[in-house]
Design a protein around this motif. Structure first.
Motif, PDB file in Angstrom:
ATOM      1  N   UNK A   1      -9.095   8.366  32.374  1.00 31.91           N
ATOM      2  CA  UNK A   1      -9.544   9.579  33.054  1.00 31.91           C
ATOM      3  C   UNK A   1     -10.527   9.257  34.178  1.00 31.91           C
ATOM      4  N   UNK A   2     -11.398   8.316  33.957  1.00 28.07           N
ATOM      5  CA  UNK A   2     -12.387   7.931  34.980  1.00 28.07           C
ATOM      6  C   UNK A   2     -11.708   7.339  36.215  1.00 28.07           C
ATOM      7  N   UNK A   3     -10.677   6.528  35.989  1.00 25.78           N
ATOM      8  CA  UNK A   3      -9.929   5.938  37.101  1.00 25.78           C
ATOM      9  C   UNK A   3      -9.203   7.036  37.874  1.00 25.78           C
TER      10      UNK A   3
ATOM     11  N   UNK B   1     -11.100  11.280  44.011  1.00 25.90           N
ATOM     12  CA  UNK B   1     -12.255  11.392  44.908  1.00 25.90           C
ATOM     13  C   UNK B   1     -12.132  10.436  46.079  1.00 25.90           C
ATOM     14  N   UNK B   2     -11.720   9.198  45.827  1.00 24.89           N
ATOM     15  CA  UNK B   2     -11.570   8.209  46.890  1.00 24.89           C
ATOM     16  C   UNK B   2     -10.534   8.667  47.906  1.00 24.89           C
TER      17      UNK B   2
END
Length: 148
Positions: free
Chosen positions: A52-54, A60-61
């Motif tokens: 999930x963080x990736x 966002x990136x």
């Protein structure tokens, strides 16, 4: 107000009109062409999920990079391209107004004269010929029978 002051006001309004800073595509020119979001480019099918963080960091990136890269490119190249496109469309309008339309109008006038002469020739020579041929073959009867 007299007619001249109305025309002057109309001309001034064309060049000094306010632009809409909220809706920048009022004619929807780029609705189906350039709208690209993260979900339009990168998608993970069910059963093949990353962390999930990736996923959040990738989103966002992508979003921030696209946003700032677009802004940087428009800041560097937007005004020169606006100048180029303004000149291009001014030349295109000039050529259309001062060359294309008069040439087409001239052509239509000339071709009208030719079409009148052609029409006279057809009515003078071809109409009597085809009328005579029609009378010659008007008594011909064709019957067809189907043999089995």
């Amino acid at each position: 107000m007299d007619n001249d002051s109305i025309n002057e006001k109309t001309l001034q309004d064309v060049h000094t009109k306010e632009i809409d800073l909220v809706n920048r595509d009022p004619k929807h020119l780029n609705d189906d062409v350039v709208k690209v979001d993260f979900e339009d480019v990168i998608a993970e099918p069910a059963g093949t999920y990353s962390f999930d963080g990736v996923w959040k960091a990738s989103f966002t990136t992508f979003t921030v990079t696209k946003y700032w890269c677009y802004r940087l490119l428009t800041a560097l190249v937007g005004i020169p391209l606006a100048l180029v496109w303004g000149i291009f469309f001014a030349i295109l309008s000039f050529i259309h107004i001062w060359a294309v339309v008069p040439c087409v109008k001239s052509y239509l006038i000339e071709i009208h004269c030719v079409s009148r002469v052609y029409s006279i020739c057809v009515h003078t020579f071809c109409d009597p010929l085809f009328e005579a041929m029609g009378k010659c073959f008007s008594s011909v009867r064709v019957t067809s029978t189907k043999v089995v």
